[in-house]
Design an enzyme around this catalytic site. Sequence first.
Site, PDB file in Angstrom:
ATOM      1  N   HIS A   1      -9.596   3.607   0.082  1.00  0.00           N
ATOM      2  CA  HIS A   1      -9.765   3.680   1.538  1.00  0.00           C
ATOM      3  C   HIS A   1     -11.236   3.546   1.933  1.00  0.00           C
ATOM      4  O   HIS A   1     -11.541   2.985   2.982  1.00  0.00           O
ATOM      5  CB  HIS A   1      -9.155   4.967   2.084  1.00  0.00           C
ATOM      6  CG  HIS A   1      -7.652   4.979   2.002  1.00  0.00           C
ATOM      7  ND1 HIS A   1      -6.928   6.119   1.762  1.00  0.00           N
ATOM      8  CD2 HIS A   1      -6.746   3.974   2.118  1.00  0.00           C
ATOM      9  CE1 HIS A   1      -5.638   5.820   1.751  1.00  0.00           C
ATOM     10  NE2 HIS A   1      -5.504   4.514   1.958  1.00  0.00           N
TER      11      HIS A   1
ATOM     12  N   HIS B 101      -3.891  -2.651  -0.715  1.00  0.00           N
ATOM     13  CA  HIS B 101      -3.020  -1.906  -1.623  1.00  0.00           C
ATOM     14  C   HIS B 101      -1.617  -1.783  -1.040  1.00  0.00           C
ATOM     15  O   HIS B 101      -1.399  -2.000   0.144  1.00  0.00           O
ATOM     16  CB  HIS B 101      -3.605  -0.524  -1.948  1.00  0.00           C
ATOM     17  CG  HIS B 101      -3.882   0.333  -0.750  1.00  0.00           C
ATOM     18  ND1 HIS B 101      -5.032   0.218   0.005  1.00  0.00           N
ATOM     19  CD2 HIS B 101      -3.150   1.310  -0.171  1.00  0.00           C
ATOM     20  CE1 HIS B 101      -5.004   1.103   0.987  1.00  0.00           C
ATOM     21  NE2 HIS B 101      -3.868   1.771   0.910  1.00  0.00           N
TER      22      HIS B 101
ATOM     23  N   CYS C 125       4.552   7.674   6.164  1.00  0.00           N
ATOM     24  CA  CYS C 125       3.809   6.520   5.669  1.00  0.00           C
ATOM     25  C   CYS C 125       3.040   6.967   4.437  1.00  0.00           C
ATOM     26  O   CYS C 125       2.446   8.037   4.436  1.00  0.00           O
ATOM     27  CB  CYS C 125       2.878   5.951   6.731  1.00  0.00           C
ATOM     28  SG  CYS C 125       2.079   7.148   7.775  1.00  0.00           S
TER      29      CYS C 125
ATOM     30  N   TYR D  30      -2.104  -5.498   7.126  1.00  0.00           N
ATOM     31  CA  TYR D  30      -2.989  -5.124   8.230  1.00  0.00           C
ATOM     32  C   TYR D  30      -4.210  -4.398   7.674  1.00  0.00           C
ATOM     33  O   TYR D  30      -4.204  -3.925   6.528  1.00  0.00           O
ATOM     34  CB  TYR D  30      -2.254  -4.237   9.253  1.00  0.00           C
ATOM     35  CG  TYR D  30      -2.037  -2.825   8.767  1.00  0.00           C
ATOM     36  CD1 TYR D  30      -2.966  -1.818   9.034  1.00  0.00           C
ATOM     37  CD2 TYR D  30      -0.915  -2.493   8.018  1.00  0.00           C
ATOM     38  CE1 TYR D  30      -2.783  -0.533   8.564  1.00  0.00           C
ATOM     39  CE2 TYR D  30      -0.724  -1.215   7.550  1.00  0.00           C
ATOM     40  CZ  TYR D  30      -1.665  -0.232   7.833  1.00  0.00           C
ATOM     41  OH  TYR D  30      -1.487   1.033   7.356  1.00  0.00           O
TER      42      TYR D  30
ATOM     43  N   GLU E  36      -3.529  -2.516   4.031  1.00  0.00           N
ATOM     44  CA  GLU E  36      -2.287  -2.336   3.317  1.00  0.00           C
ATOM     45  C   GLU E  36      -1.339  -3.523   3.439  1.00  0.00           C
ATOM     46  O   GLU E  36      -1.251  -4.161   4.493  1.00  0.00           O
ATOM     47  CB  GLU E  36      -1.573  -1.086   3.836  1.00  0.00           C
ATOM     48  CG  GLU E  36      -2.397   0.169   3.578  1.00  0.00           C
ATOM     49  CD  GLU E  36      -1.724   1.447   3.989  1.00  0.00           C
ATOM     50  OE1 GLU E  36      -2.039   2.479   3.377  1.00  0.00           O
ATOM     51  OE2 GLU E  36      -0.888   1.428   4.918  1.00  0.00           O
TER      52      GLU E  36
ATOM     53  N   TRP F 246      -3.129   3.022  12.315  1.00  0.00           N
ATOM     54  CA  TRP F 246      -2.136   2.156  11.673  1.00  0.00           C
ATOM     55  C   TRP F 246      -0.796   2.211  12.397  1.00  0.00           C
ATOM     56  O   TRP F 246      -0.100   1.218  12.476  1.00  0.00           O
ATOM     57  CB  TRP F 246      -1.983   2.481  10.190  1.00  0.00           C
ATOM     58  CG  TRP F 246      -1.419   3.838   9.907  1.00  0.00           C
ATOM     59  CD1 TRP F 246      -0.091   4.176   9.839  1.00  0.00           C
ATOM     60  CD2 TRP F 246      -2.155   5.029   9.671  1.00  0.00           C
ATOM     61  NE1 TRP F 246       0.032   5.517   9.576  1.00  0.00           N
ATOM     62  CE2 TRP F 246      -1.211   6.063   9.456  1.00  0.00           C
ATOM     63  CE3 TRP F 246      -3.516   5.326   9.595  1.00  0.00           C
ATOM     64  CZ2 TRP F 246      -1.599   7.375   9.188  1.00  0.00           C
ATOM     65  CZ3 TRP F 246      -3.894   6.627   9.328  1.00  0.00           C
ATOM     66  CH2 TRP F 246      -2.943   7.639   9.127  1.00  0.00           C
TER      67      TRP F 246
END
Length: 169
Positions: A24, A30, A65, A100, A112, A157
Amino acid sequence: MEELVVLVNPQDNVIGLMEKQQAHVNGLLHRAFSVFLFNYKGEMLLQKRASEKYHSPNQWTNAVCSHPRNGESYLAGAKRRVKEELGIEVELAEKFSFIYKADVGGGLWEHELDHVFVGNYDADFSLNKKEVEEVRYISIADLDKEISENPENFTEWFKIILEEYKHHF
């Protein structure tokens, strides 16, 4: 236990593993999944992230998520995290996937390849308070209104995934 994410290229070929927070920080692509749950009225379940989360604490987001583990399918990971976070088991169907990238603050990025799953659930939850502060159902119309009036209350997100979700339905 160190949590690793599966680094991939845009075609979802594995290129390595990395500690989650480092991925991150570096903004590396990923594997991830997002779960949208709906009740019988068609309202969407939102979860408020726990205050101790290392990024985006106390913000509203979709039901679940997270990231599949190395060697774990997207679906198996989604079902695992639904059980770990919400304390429930639910049937899920994959609807779409997309890539995105979102700045989540504090020098951290979500980049991701996200597989989005949908399910229906209308019973009680057993929340993991280390992950989830609270949950609530909301209509899409009311959700759109809340996001437009107070975007800072929602994860970056989730706002991206919600718009992508609307394009598929």
